[in-house]
Design a protein around this motif. Sequence first.
Motif, PDB file in Angstrom:
ATOM      1  N   ALA A  15      -7.660   1.994 -14.241  1.00  0.00           N
ATOM      2  CA  ALA A  15      -7.363   2.982 -13.199  1.00  0.00           C
ATOM      3  C   ALA A  15      -7.683   2.418 -11.819  1.00  0.00           C
ATOM      4  CB  ALA A  15      -8.155   4.269 -13.451  1.00  0.00           C
ATOM      5  N   LEU A  16      -8.808   1.733 -11.693  1.00  0.00           N
ATOM      6  CA  LEU A  16      -9.206   1.184 -10.398  1.00  0.00           C
ATOM      7  C   LEU A  16      -8.257   0.083  -9.940  1.00  0.00           C
ATOM      8  CD1 LEU A  16     -13.087   1.018 -10.868  1.00  0.00           C
ATOM      9  CD2 LEU A  16     -11.743   2.770  -9.720  1.00  0.00           C
ATOM     10  N   VAL A  17      -7.855  -0.807 -10.867  1.00  0.00           N
ATOM     11  CA  VAL A  17      -6.932  -1.877 -10.501  1.00  0.00           C
ATOM     12  C   VAL A  17      -5.584  -1.299 -10.079  1.00  0.00           C
ATOM     13  CG1 VAL A  17      -5.676  -3.882 -11.350  1.00  0.00           C
ATOM     14  CG2 VAL A  17      -8.066  -3.583 -11.956  1.00  0.00           C
ATOM     15  N   CYS A  18      -5.120  -0.275 -10.782  1.00  0.00           N
ATOM     16  CA  CYS A  18      -3.850   0.363 -10.412  1.00  0.00           C
ATOM     17  C   CYS A  18      -3.932   0.968  -9.017  1.00  0.00           C
ATOM     18  CB  CYS A  18      -3.470   1.428 -11.435  1.00  0.00           C
ATOM     19  SG  CYS A  18      -2.853   0.775 -13.000  1.00  0.00           S
ATOM     20  N   LEU A  19      -5.048   1.620  -8.692  1.00  0.00           N
ATOM     21  CA  LEU A  19      -5.226   2.187  -7.350  1.00  0.00           C
ATOM     22  C   LEU A  19      -5.130   1.109  -6.279  1.00  0.00           C
ATOM     23  CD1 LEU A  19      -8.155   4.774  -7.710  1.00  0.00           C
ATOM     24  CD2 LEU A  19      -5.827   5.280  -6.961  1.00  0.00           C
ATOM     25  N   VAL A  20      -5.879   0.027  -6.481  1.00  0.00           N
ATOM     26  CA  VAL A  20      -5.927  -1.038  -5.480  1.00  0.00           C
ATOM     27  C   VAL A  20      -4.583  -1.759  -5.379  1.00  0.00           C
ATOM     28  CG1 VAL A  20      -6.995  -3.250  -4.883  1.00  0.00           C
ATOM     29  CG2 VAL A  20      -8.415  -1.373  -5.726  1.00  0.00           C
ATOM     30  N   LEU A  21      -4.005  -2.109  -6.519  1.00  0.00           N
ATOM     31  CA  LEU A  21      -2.756  -2.874  -6.499  1.00  0.00           C
ATOM     32  C   LEU A  21      -1.615  -2.055  -5.920  1.00  0.00           C
ATOM     33  CD1 LEU A  21      -1.787  -5.684  -7.302  1.00  0.00           C
ATOM     34  CD2 LEU A  21      -1.035  -4.737  -9.484  1.00  0.00           C
ATOM     35  N   TRP A  22      -1.552  -0.775  -6.268  1.00  0.00           N
ATOM     36  CA  TRP A  22      -0.512   0.086  -5.699  1.00  0.00           C
ATOM     37  C   TRP A  22      -0.655   0.163  -4.184  1.00  0.00           C
ATOM     38  CZ3 TRP A  22      -1.416   4.704  -3.000  1.00  0.00           C
ATOM     39  CH2 TRP A  22      -0.251   5.359  -2.578  1.00  0.00           C
ATOM     40  N   ASP A  23      -1.877   0.338  -3.720  1.00  0.00           N
ATOM     41  CA  ASP A  23      -2.116   0.508  -2.288  1.00  0.00           C
ATOM     42  C   ASP A  23      -1.813  -0.775  -1.514  1.00  0.00           C
ATOM     43  OD1 ASP A  23      -2.800   1.732   0.053  1.00  0.00           O
ATOM     44  OD2 ASP A  23      -4.912   2.042  -0.435  1.00  0.00           O
ATOM     45  N   LEU A  24      -2.308  -1.894  -1.995  1.00  0.00           N
ATOM     46  CA  LEU A  24      -2.164  -3.143  -1.250  1.00  0.00           C
ATOM     47  C   LEU A  24      -0.771  -3.747  -1.358  1.00  0.00           C
ATOM     48  CD1 LEU A  24      -5.590  -4.906  -1.857  1.00  0.00           C
ATOM     49  CD2 LEU A  24      -4.863  -3.469   0.049  1.00  0.00           C
ATOM     50  N   SER A  25       0.020  -3.298  -2.320  1.00  0.00           N
ATOM     51  CA  SER A  25       1.382  -3.822  -2.428  1.00  0.00           C
ATOM     52  C   SER A  25       2.361  -3.054  -1.543  1.00  0.00           C
ATOM     53  CB  SER A  25       1.862  -3.780  -3.881  1.00  0.00           C
ATOM     54  OG  SER A  25       1.929  -2.447  -4.356  1.00  0.00           O
ATOM     55  N   ARG A  26       1.878  -2.018  -0.866  1.00  0.00           N
ATOM     56  CA  ARG A  26       2.743  -1.277   0.051  1.00  0.00           C
ATOM     57  C   ARG A  26       2.843  -2.007   1.387  1.00  0.00           C
ATOM     58  NH1 ARG A  26       1.242   4.536   1.048  1.00  0.00           N
ATOM     59  NH2 ARG A  26      -0.908   3.781   1.195  1.00  0.00           N
ATOM     60  N   ARG A  27       3.867  -1.657   2.124  1.00  0.00           N
ATOM     61  CA  ARG A  27       4.072  -2.276   3.418  1.00  0.00           C
ATOM     62  C   ARG A  27       2.936  -1.920   4.374  1.00  0.00           C
ATOM     63  NH1 ARG A  27      10.036  -1.383   5.706  1.00  0.00           N
ATOM     64  NH2 ARG A  27       8.930   0.240   6.853  1.00  0.00           N
ATOM     65  N   ASP A  28       2.675  -2.774   5.351  1.00  0.00           N
ATOM     66  CA  ASP A  28       1.544  -2.563   6.253  1.00  0.00           C
ATOM     67  C   ASP A  28       1.670  -1.288   7.073  1.00  0.00           C
ATOM     68  OD1 ASP A  28       0.957  -6.084   7.024  1.00  0.00           O
ATOM     69  OD2 ASP A  28       0.310  -4.834   5.350  1.00  0.00           O
ATOM     70  N   ASP A  29       2.908  -0.827   7.318  1.00  0.00           N
ATOM     71  CA  ASP A  29       3.085   0.390   8.107  1.00  0.00           C
ATOM     72  C   ASP A  29       3.254   1.630   7.228  1.00  0.00           C
ATOM     73  OD1 ASP A  29       5.537  -0.185   7.057  1.00  0.00           O
ATOM     74  OD2 ASP A  29       6.655  -0.016   8.937  1.00  0.00           O
ATOM     75  N   ALA A  30       2.964   1.492   5.922  1.00  0.00           N
ATOM     76  CA  ALA A  30       3.059   2.633   5.016  1.00  0.00           C
ATOM     77  C   ALA A  30       2.003   3.681   5.381  1.00  0.00           C
ATOM     78  CB  ALA A  30       2.868   2.182   3.577  1.00  0.00           C
ATOM     79  N   VAL A  31       2.372   4.929   5.277  1.00  0.00           N
ATOM     80  CA  VAL A  31       1.470   6.030   5.639  1.00  0.00           C
ATOM     81  C   VAL A  31       0.242   6.017   4.716  1.00  0.00           C
ATOM     82  CG1 VAL A  31       1.216   8.533   5.811  1.00  0.00           C
ATOM     83  CG2 VAL A  31       3.367   7.435   6.477  1.00  0.00           C
ATOM     84  N   GLY A  32      -0.920   6.013   5.324  1.00  0.00           N
ATOM     85  CA  GLY A  32      -2.157   6.099   4.557  1.00  0.00           C
ATOM     86  C   GLY A  32      -2.540   4.856   3.792  1.00  0.00           C
ATOM     87  N   LYS A  33      -1.943   3.709   4.127  1.00  0.00           N
ATOM     88  CA  LYS A  33      -2.311   2.491   3.416  1.00  0.00           C
ATOM     89  C   LYS A  33      -3.803   2.209   3.603  1.00  0.00           C
ATOM     90  CE  LYS A  33      -1.343  -2.371   2.665  1.00  0.00           C
ATOM     91  NZ  LYS A  33      -0.370  -3.456   2.696  1.00  0.00           N
ATOM     92  N   GLY A  34      -4.480   1.939   2.521  1.00  0.00           N
ATOM     93  CA  GLY A  34      -5.920   1.719   2.529  1.00  0.00           C
ATOM     94  C   GLY A  34      -6.699   2.871   1.930  1.00  0.00           C
ATOM     95  N   PHE A  35      -6.080   4.054   1.894  1.00  0.00           N
ATOM     96  CA  PHE A  35      -6.790   5.236   1.388  1.00  0.00           C
ATOM     97  C   PHE A  35      -7.211   5.052  -0.066  1.00  0.00           C
ATOM     98  CE2 PHE A  35      -6.827   9.371  -0.744  1.00  0.00           C
ATOM     99  CZ  PHE A  35      -7.738  10.061   0.037  1.00  0.00           C
TER     100      PHE A  35
END
Length: 386
Positions: free
Chosen positions: A132-152
Motif C-alpha cells: 500500500a505504501l509503495v503504491c501511494l508513493v509510486l502513484w504520486d511521484l509518477s505524476r507530472r510536476d504540475d499535477a494538483v496536489g502532487k506530494g500529498f
Amino acid sequence: MLAVSLAALASLCLVQHIPMADTLVYRAEGAAVANGTDLYGFTVTEWKLPATYPPFAAILFVPTTWLPLGALKVAFAVGNAALLALLVHLSCRFAGIPAGRARPALVLAGTAVGLWLEPVFQTILFGQINLALVCLVLWDLSRRDDAVGKGFAVGIAAGIKITPAIFIVYLLITGRVRAGLTALASLVGTVLLGALVLPHASIDFWTRRIFETGRVGKAWIVDNQSLQGLFARVLHDAEPGLMWMVPAALVGLAGLWVARRSGPVWGVLVTALTALLVSPISWSHHWVWCVPVVAVLIAEKRVRLAAVVGVAFAARTMWLLPHEGDLDLRFAWWQQALASPYPLLGVGLVAWVAMRGRAGDDGPRVELPGPRGEYVAGVAGRSRRG
C-alpha cells in the motif's frame, strides 16, 4: 496463470496456518485507539510484538477491529494480492511500457510471478502494508510536476511509516519545491491529527518510542536486510555502532546525490533503495520496491540484469542458512553474501546507476503519466537539471 498462482498461495497459507502476525499488531493498535488504552504499552502474539508506527497509523487501523479475525486475515491477503496487481500496473506505466492490448495480460502475468518474490510473499504472509505504501508513493511521484496536489500521498505514506519521508528530501533537492512542501505539509498534518486524537501517545512516540529501534526487532538477524544488519553479521557484533553508521551516512549522501543526477525514473528508484539501505531496520518484506525496479529494467531492454534482480529477490538465500538463536552472528565468510543479498544488490544497483550516468547513458526515453492520464516524455537516466 494468475489463478493457479493464487490457488497455490491460498493452499499454502491454509496448510501452514499462517499467523499474519503484523495484521494482529495493527488490529491491537486500532483496538487501543478505540478503547482508549496505552498504544505503546502492549505486546501481542507469541513473539510479543509491540506497536511501532506513529499514532496516525493507529487511527487508520481502527477499522481492522470491525471484522472477525478470520475475515480480517482474508481481507488482508486478498487486499495485498490486489495491491500487487496495482503495483505491477503502476510499475509498467512508470517504466514507460506502452498501454495497449498486451498491458492487461502483462499485469496479470506480472502479478502471478510477483506473488512469489520473497518481499511480496513475506508481505502477504505477515499481513503487512508495504504494498500500500509503495503504491501511494509510486502513484504520486509518477505524476507530472504540475499535477494538483502532487506530494500529498507521499506525506501520507510518511505519516504512516516514517521511512517514505526520504522522498520529501528527494523532491526538494531535485527542484520540485511545491511538491516537496506539499508532502511536508501532508506529513505535518498527519502528526497534528495524531496529536489531536491521541495527545499522550503522540508525545510518547515522538519524544521516546521513535528512538527505540530495539522495539522493532533485533537488527542483526537475517530478516534485517539493511546495512546495519549486514555489518552486524559481518562483524559478528550485535551493536556495530559507528562501524555501520558512518558507511550508512556515506551511502545515504551518495544515494541522494545519484538520485538528484538521475532522471525521473531512476531518481525515484535510487531514493527508495537508499532508504532501504540506510534505515536501521529494513525487513526483507520492505524490499517490495523490487517490483518497479524489475519493470524498469525490462522496459529498458536490460533483460539479463532484470533476470538477475528477479532471481535474487526470489531465491530466499537468507532463509537457507541456519539462523536459530544467535547463529546469525556466527556466519562464515562465505555465507555472508547469502545472508545479506538485498543490501549488496541495492548498493550494486545504486553504483550501476551512478556509473552509467557518468558514461552519459541516459537510458531509453520513457513516458511519464500526466495529471489527467496523458503521457509526457521523460528520460530514464541523468536529469537535465544537472
